[in-house]
Design a protein around this motif. Structure first.
Motif, PDB file in Angstrom:
ATOM      1  N   LYS A 103      -0.432   5.949  -7.508  1.00 27.73           N
ATOM      2  CA  LYS A 103      -1.364   5.814  -6.391  1.00 27.73           C
ATOM      3  C   LYS A 103      -2.808   5.982  -6.843  1.00 27.73           C
ATOM      4  O   LYS A 103      -3.137   6.894  -7.597  1.00 27.73           O
ATOM      5  CB  LYS A 103      -1.042   6.855  -5.321  1.00 27.73           C
ATOM      6  CG  LYS A 103      -1.895   6.778  -4.070  1.00 27.73           C
ATOM      7  CD  LYS A 103      -1.585   7.894  -3.100  1.00 27.73           C
ATOM      8  CE  LYS A 103      -0.233   7.764  -2.456  1.00 27.73           C
ATOM      9  NZ  LYS A 103      -0.042   8.749  -1.356  1.00 27.73           N
ATOM     10  N   ARG A 105      -7.140   4.699  -5.396  1.00 29.62           N
ATOM     11  CA  ARG A 105      -7.969   4.538  -4.198  1.00 29.62           C
ATOM     12  C   ARG A 105      -7.578   3.309  -3.378  1.00 29.62           C
ATOM     13  O   ARG A 105      -7.503   3.363  -2.146  1.00 29.62           O
ATOM     14  CB  ARG A 105      -9.447   4.446  -4.600  1.00 29.62           C
ATOM     15  CG  ARG A 105     -10.441   4.373  -3.435  1.00 29.62           C
ATOM     16  CD  ARG A 105     -11.861   4.309  -3.969  1.00 29.62           C
ATOM     17  NE  ARG A 105     -12.861   4.154  -2.935  1.00 29.62           N
ATOM     18  CZ  ARG A 105     -13.509   5.143  -2.329  1.00 29.62           C
ATOM     19  NH1 ARG A 105     -13.211   6.397  -2.653  1.00 29.62           N
ATOM     20  NH2 ARG A 105     -14.427   4.917  -1.409  1.00 29.62           N
ATOM     21  N   ILE A 108      -1.260   1.142  -4.591  1.00 32.50           N
ATOM     22  CA  ILE A 108      -0.082   1.943  -4.899  1.00 32.50           C
ATOM     23  C   ILE A 108       0.938   1.017  -5.544  1.00 32.50           C
ATOM     24  O   ILE A 108       1.370   0.037  -4.926  1.00 32.50           O
ATOM     25  CB  ILE A 108       0.536   2.586  -3.649  1.00 32.50           C
ATOM     26  CG1 ILE A 108      -0.482   3.468  -2.921  1.00 32.50           C
ATOM     27  CG2 ILE A 108       1.769   3.407  -4.034  1.00 32.50           C
ATOM     28  CD1 ILE A 108       0.032   4.035  -1.610  1.00 32.50           C
ATOM     29  N   SER A 119      -1.785  -2.596   3.959  1.00 30.94           N
ATOM     30  CA  SER A 119      -1.738  -1.536   4.960  1.00 30.94           C
ATOM     31  C   SER A 119      -1.853  -2.110   6.372  1.00 30.94           C
ATOM     32  O   SER A 119      -2.696  -2.969   6.648  1.00 30.94           O
ATOM     33  CB  SER A 119      -2.874  -0.542   4.722  1.00 30.94           C
ATOM     34  OG  SER A 119      -3.030   0.330   5.823  1.00 30.94           O
ATOM     35  N   ARG A 148      -3.973  -0.364   0.016  1.00 31.95           N
ATOM     36  CA  ARG A 148      -4.264   0.709   0.945  1.00 31.95           C
ATOM     37  C   ARG A 148      -5.387   0.348   1.915  1.00 31.95           C
ATOM     38  O   ARG A 148      -6.140  -0.610   1.697  1.00 31.95           O
ATOM     39  CB  ARG A 148      -4.611   1.979   0.175  1.00 31.95           C
ATOM     40  CG  ARG A 148      -3.568   2.384  -0.860  1.00 31.95           C
ATOM     41  CD  ARG A 148      -3.896   3.711  -1.489  1.00 31.95           C
ATOM     42  NE  ARG A 148      -3.736   4.792  -0.525  1.00 31.95           N
ATOM     43  CZ  ARG A 148      -4.249   6.009  -0.690  1.00 31.95           C
ATOM     44  NH1 ARG A 148      -4.970   6.280  -1.763  1.00 31.95           N
ATOM     45  NH2 ARG A 148      -4.042   6.949   0.202  1.00 31.95           N
ATOM     46  N   SER A 149      -5.521   1.124   2.965  1.00 30.67           N
ATOM     47  CA  SER A 149      -6.521   0.837   4.002  1.00 30.67           C
ATOM     48  C   SER A 149      -7.940   0.867   3.453  1.00 30.67           C
ATOM     49  O   SER A 149      -8.830   0.195   3.976  1.00 30.67           O
ATOM     50  CB  SER A 149      -6.381   1.828   5.155  1.00 30.67           C
ATOM     51  OG  SER A 149      -6.538   3.163   4.696  1.00 30.67           O
ATOM     52  N   CYS A 151      -9.038  -0.563   1.029  1.00 28.36           N
ATOM     53  CA  CYS A 151      -9.404  -1.877   0.492  1.00 28.36           C
ATOM     54  C   CYS A 151     -10.293  -2.667   1.445  1.00 28.36           C
ATOM     55  O   CYS A 151     -11.032  -3.572   1.013  1.00 28.36           O
ATOM     56  CB  CYS A 151      -8.157  -2.713   0.212  1.00 28.36           C
ATOM     57  SG  CYS A 151      -7.157  -2.173  -1.177  1.00 28.36           S
ATOM     58  N   ARG A 197     -10.055   9.342  -4.126  1.00 21.99           N
ATOM     59  CA  ARG A 197      -8.895   8.509  -3.796  1.00 21.99           C
ATOM     60  C   ARG A 197      -8.604   8.473  -2.302  1.00 21.99           C
ATOM     61  O   ARG A 197      -8.242   7.424  -1.756  1.00 21.99           O
ATOM     62  CB  ARG A 197      -7.671   9.061  -4.538  1.00 21.99           C
ATOM     63  CG  ARG A 197      -6.487   8.142  -4.592  1.00 21.99           C
ATOM     64  CD  ARG A 197      -5.326   8.830  -5.282  1.00 21.99           C
ATOM     65  NE  ARG A 197      -4.534   9.619  -4.335  1.00 21.99           N
ATOM     66  CZ  ARG A 197      -3.527  10.411  -4.686  1.00 21.99           C
ATOM     67  NH1 ARG A 197      -3.221  10.575  -5.965  1.00 21.99           N
ATOM     68  NH2 ARG A 197      -2.842  11.065  -3.765  1.00 21.99           N
ATOM     69  N   GLU A 198      -8.758   9.613  -1.631  1.00 24.39           N
ATOM     70  CA  GLU A 198      -8.296   9.724  -0.249  1.00 24.39           C
ATOM     71  C   GLU A 198      -9.404   9.704   0.798  1.00 24.39           C
ATOM     72  O   GLU A 198      -9.173   9.266   1.925  1.00 24.39           O
ATOM     73  CB  GLU A 198      -7.472  11.004  -0.083  1.00 24.39           C
ATOM     74  CG  GLU A 198      -6.270  11.091  -1.012  1.00 24.39           C
ATOM     75  CD  GLU A 198      -5.251   9.991  -0.762  1.00 24.39           C
ATOM     76  OE1 GLU A 198      -5.172   9.485   0.378  1.00 24.39           O
ATOM     77  OE2 GLU A 198      -4.526   9.618  -1.711  1.00 24.39           O
TER      78      GLU A 198
END
Length: 343
Positions: A103, A105, A108, A119, A148-149, A151, A197-198
């Protein structure tokens, strides 16, 4: 301090990160140097099955042990890749899964689960198509990919580089799965990388040493260490015990007819942050202020809305016969009090 601010600093020699929203800590990450980080990947060696629990004890490097919640098809002495899913409770084995993910940023990588997915939080069809085009241009393996969101609206080159980096890491780790001795293959991300990342929403980033002191983060941490949480319409106590997390909601001095419902709705809104910044998870029991059964559905709807965007997986189990509300929350972090005890 208005808006969102990400503060990257250290507490003593330990790496830490704080997400501030309008000057208030909304999330807090503090590294733990005494335990494997969640997300770390190991080549583990199967040790012995735990028949009563249907699991397998595994050997990790440095004499550590791990517990895998399945043993079917596994034999003692066999090597396998596992990933740490959370922190071990005192004296227990490290919890791991055989479903290894890589995983970052934007991307995944999901070995063994082919396909490219975007996402569901990204709803714009043109943006979804743009991201799929980027991914198809980069993916060179049969592994799966989740975009992921974060993006959404991100630079094409940054997304492509992120996918390629995770793809290369997956290939390197999977190629090192065989061996007769346990070995750490990745160490998991520390607070600063996790923050990058989160916490992907637009924010000011502060990296100067001493920022926790200068921006009042340490003062707020002192407040968070206490169990009491003021919620405007009353207050609640959030306390971790050996067995569970107990939450007690009170109306304070308000004795009006609607006081209990107002306090309970305020508690439902405040609970995700209260658990998040204290690093609390596992079994959670909430004793809401006394209210009629007719109001339970309203409180439960508020809880569901509050936890919808919380980054830590939380299941809302429901009401007990005694009128308590139960939740089950993944143990992704160490309790704040336990973390600070060693600093």
């Amino acid at each position: 301090m208005k808006g969102r601010t990400i503060v990257l600093d250290h507490i003593g020699d330990v790496e830490a990160a704080a997400l501030m929203v309008d000057g208030k800590i909304d999330d807090l990450l503090i590294d733990d140097t005494d335990a494997p980080r969640p997300g770390a990947i190991f080549r583990a060696i199967c040790d012995r099955p735990i028949k009563g629990q249907g699991g397998m004890m595994l050997r990790l490097p440095d004499g550590d042990t791990a517990f895998l919640r399945q043993s079917k098809g596994l034999r003692p002495g066999q090597s396998m890749l596992v990933q740490v899913t959370g922190y071990a409770e005192g004296g227990k084995a490290v919890p791991v899964t055989e479903r290894v993910l890589f995983k970052s940023r934007f991307a995944i990588i999901t070995p063994g689960k082919p396909g490219i997915n975007v996402s569901r939080q990204i709803e714009d069809e043109d943006e979804r198509n743009r991201l799929l085009e980027i991914a198809h241009g980069v993916m060179e393996t049969e592994h799966g990919l989740i975009l992921r969101s974060g993006c959404e609206g991100a630079d094409e080159d940054e997304i492509a580089e992120d996918i390629a980096a995770m793809q290369d890491l997956a290939e390197a780790v999977l190629g090192d799965a065989e061996g007769t001795e346990p070995e750490a293959l990745t160490e998991g991300d520390g607070p600063h990388i996790l923050a990058w990342r989160e916490w992907t929403s637009t924010a000011e980033v502060v990296t100067e040493a001493g920022s926790f002191e200068h921006l009042g983060v340490m003062d707020q941490i002192e407040d968070i260490k206490t169990a009491r949480v003021d919620i405007g319409e009353g207050y609640m106590f959030v306390e971790g015990t050996q067995a569970l997390v107990a939450v007690d909601v009170n109306t304070g001095g308000d004795t009006s007819a609607g006081a209990a419902l107002k306090a309970n709705l305020a508690a439902a809104r405040a609970l995700p942050r209260a658990l998040r910044v204290r690093g609390l998870g596992g079994q959670i029991v909430v004793d809401f202020a006394p209210m009629s059964k007719a109001h339970r559905k309203q409180v439960e709807q508020s809880l569901r809305a509050s936890f919808k965007n919380d980054p830590i997986e939380t299941s809302l189990v429901g009401w007990t016969q005694m009128g308590l509300f139960e939740l089950q929350r993944k143990r992704e972090r160490l309790p704040l009090v336990r973390t600070l005890r060693g600093l």
